[in-house]
Design a protein around this motif. Sequence first.
Motif, PDB file in Angstrom:
ATOM      1  N   LYS A  81      15.374  22.208  38.930  1.00  0.00           N
ATOM      2  CA  LYS A  81      15.207  23.645  38.667  1.00  0.00           C
ATOM      3  C   LYS A  81      16.568  24.293  38.399  1.00  0.00           C
ATOM      4  N   GLN A  82      17.546  23.967  39.217  1.00  0.00           N
ATOM      5  CA  GLN A  82      18.895  24.521  39.027  1.00  0.00           C
ATOM      6  C   GLN A  82      19.474  24.099  37.674  1.00  0.00           C
ATOM      7  N   GLU A  83      19.256  22.844  37.304  1.00  0.00           N
ATOM      8  CA  GLU A  83      19.761  22.347  36.021  1.00  0.00           C
ATOM      9  C   GLU A  83      19.077  23.053  34.849  1.00  0.00           C
ATOM     10  N   VAL A  84      17.767  23.200  34.926  1.00  0.00           N
ATOM     11  CA  VAL A  84      17.028  23.877  33.846  1.00  0.00           C
ATOM     12  C   VAL A  84      17.485  25.324  33.720  1.00  0.00           C
ATOM     13  N   ILE A  85      17.656  25.999  34.843  1.00  0.00           N
ATOM     14  CA  ILE A  85      18.127  27.391  34.817  1.00  0.00           C
ATOM     15  C   ILE A  85      19.471  27.467  34.095  1.00  0.00           C
ATOM     16  N   GLU A  86      20.400  26.608  34.465  1.00  0.00           N
ATOM     17  CA  GLU A  86      21.732  26.626  33.844  1.00  0.00           C
ATOM     18  C   GLU A  86      21.651  26.296  32.356  1.00  0.00           C
ATOM     19  N   GLN A  87      20.849  25.310  31.993  1.00  0.00           N
ATOM     20  CA  GLN A  87      20.739  24.927  30.588  1.00  0.00           C
ATOM     21  C   GLN A  87      20.091  26.029  29.759  1.00  0.00           C
ATOM     22  N   LEU A  88      19.057  26.670  30.292  1.00  0.00           N
ATOM     23  CA  LEU A  88      18.398  27.750  29.549  1.00  0.00           C
ATOM     24  C   LEU A  88      19.312  28.958  29.409  1.00  0.00           C
ATOM     25  N   LYS A  89      20.090  29.250  30.446  1.00  0.00           N
ATOM     26  CA  LYS A  89      21.069  30.332  30.338  1.00  0.00           C
ATOM     27  C   LYS A  89      22.070  30.015  29.223  1.00  0.00           C
ATOM     28  N   LYS A  90      22.532  28.790  29.198  1.00  0.00           N
ATOM     29  CA  LYS A  90      23.509  28.371  28.196  1.00  0.00           C
ATOM     30  C   LYS A  90      22.931  28.543  26.788  1.00  0.00           C
ATOM     31  N   VAL A  91      21.712  28.087  26.578  1.00  0.00           N
ATOM     32  CA  VAL A  91      21.057  28.221  25.270  1.00  0.00           C
ATOM     33  C   VAL A  91      20.846  29.690  24.929  1.00  0.00           C
ATOM     34  N   GLY A  92      20.387  30.467  25.906  1.00  0.00           N
ATOM     35  CA  GLY A  92      20.135  31.882  25.674  1.00  0.00           C
ATOM     36  C   GLY A  92      21.393  32.646  25.307  1.00  0.00           C
ATOM     37  N   PHE A  93      22.471  32.416  26.035  1.00  0.00           N
ATOM     38  CA  PHE A  93      23.732  33.089  25.729  1.00  0.00           C
ATOM     39  C   PHE A  93      24.267  32.666  24.369  1.00  0.00           C
ATOM     40  N   HIS A  94      24.124  31.383  24.045  1.00  0.00           N
ATOM     41  CA  HIS A  94      24.592  30.915  22.743  1.00  0.00           C
ATOM     42  C   HIS A  94      23.798  31.578  21.615  1.00  0.00           C
ATOM     43  N   PHE A 116       2.776  40.121  46.562  1.00  0.00           N
ATOM     44  CA  PHE A 116       4.016  39.456  46.181  1.00  0.00           C
ATOM     45  C   PHE A 116       4.189  38.093  46.851  1.00  0.00           C
ATOM     46  N   PRO A 117       3.854  37.950  48.139  1.00  0.00           N
ATOM     47  CA  PRO A 117       3.957  36.605  48.724  1.00  0.00           C
ATOM     48  C   PRO A 117       3.071  35.584  48.004  1.00  0.00           C
ATOM     49  N   GLU A 118       1.898  36.016  47.557  1.00  0.00           N
ATOM     50  CA  GLU A 118       1.014  35.116  46.810  1.00  0.00           C
ATOM     51  C   GLU A 118       1.602  34.798  45.437  1.00  0.00           C
ATOM     52  N   HIS A 119       2.224  35.787  44.825  1.00  0.00           N
ATOM     53  CA  HIS A 119       2.860  35.580  43.527  1.00  0.00           C
ATOM     54  C   HIS A 119       3.988  34.549  43.656  1.00  0.00           C
ATOM     55  N   LYS A 120       4.786  34.660  44.712  1.00  0.00           N
ATOM     56  CA  LYS A 120       5.867  33.691  44.929  1.00  0.00           C
ATOM     57  C   LYS A 120       5.296  32.284  45.121  1.00  0.00           C
ATOM     58  N   LYS A 121       4.188  32.188  45.843  1.00  0.00           N
ATOM     59  CA  LYS A 121       3.547  30.876  46.035  1.00  0.00           C
ATOM     60  C   LYS A 121       3.058  30.318  44.703  1.00  0.00           C
ATOM     61  N   ALA A 122       2.492  31.189  43.867  1.00  0.00           N
ATOM     62  CA  ALA A 122       2.015  30.749  42.554  1.00  0.00           C
ATOM     63  C   ALA A 122       3.176  30.246  41.697  1.00  0.00           C
ATOM     64  N   MET A 123       4.317  30.951  41.745  1.00  0.00           N
ATOM     65  CA  MET A 123       5.491  30.513  40.988  1.00  0.00           C
ATOM     66  C   MET A 123       5.975  29.154  41.495  1.00  0.00           C
ATOM     67  N   LYS A 124       5.965  28.996  42.812  1.00  0.00           N
ATOM     68  CA  LYS A 124       6.391  27.718  43.394  1.00  0.00           C
ATOM     69  C   LYS A 124       5.467  26.592  42.921  1.00  0.00           C
ATOM     70  N   GLU A 125       4.161  26.874  42.885  1.00  0.00           N
ATOM     71  CA  GLU A 125       3.190  25.870  42.448  1.00  0.00           C
ATOM     72  C   GLU A 125       3.380  25.528  40.967  1.00  0.00           C
ATOM     73  N   ILE A 126       3.570  26.550  40.148  1.00  0.00           N
ATOM     74  CA  ILE A 126       3.747  26.329  38.713  1.00  0.00           C
ATOM     75  C   ILE A 126       4.953  25.433  38.442  1.00  0.00           C
ATOM     76  N   PHE A 127       6.022  25.661  39.179  1.00  0.00           N
ATOM     77  CA  PHE A 127       7.251  24.906  38.941  1.00  0.00           C
ATOM     78  C   PHE A 127       7.420  23.718  39.887  1.00  0.00           C
ATOM     79  N   SER A 128       6.365  23.345  40.593  1.00  0.00           N
ATOM     80  CA  SER A 128       6.469  22.241  41.550  1.00  0.00           C
ATOM     81  C   SER A 128       6.641  20.885  40.879  1.00  0.00           C
TER      82      SER A 128
END
Length: 149
Positions: A132-145, A113-125
């Motif tokens: 990241k916070q803005e994308v999360i909020e925007q995708l939530k908004k689109v998804g809920f809509h 799991f620690p390696e998986h978290k590092k991989a996620m960090k690298e993917i979204f670096s």
Amino acid sequence: MNAKDQLEEALSLKLFVVLTRAVESIKKRVIEDIKCLGLNPTEFAVLEFIYSKGDQPIQKIGEKVLIASSSITYVVDQLEKKQLLKRKPCPKDRRVIHATLTTEGTGLMNQVFPEHKKAMKEIFSGLDVKEKQEVIEQLKKVGFHAQNL
């Protein structure tokens, strides 16, 4: 149709294509990381959910990990065969069966799991924290809509 409507339609189609391609690229990278563990992405998602949230009713796992109820039994069976997970009756309601990590499952997740978290960090670096916070909020908004249409 006016020019504004045409632009909005064109941008909506482009957004769908760009979002789909981004998700496919991310999934490809994640699948590469997970396959080396001898697991498929669904099995890893189930292990990760239980590892993060503790013992869970099997039915709830399917809902949270987005697995069809008909498939969750198969995935749990496979993880049991690999001795990473076991079924445990709920002490409060015998009709409910929980999935729990075995010692081997916990050991595997402690290791990977620690390696998986590092991989996620690298993917979204490519994005900073604010982005990241803005994308999360925007995708939530689109998804809920989309969900409420």
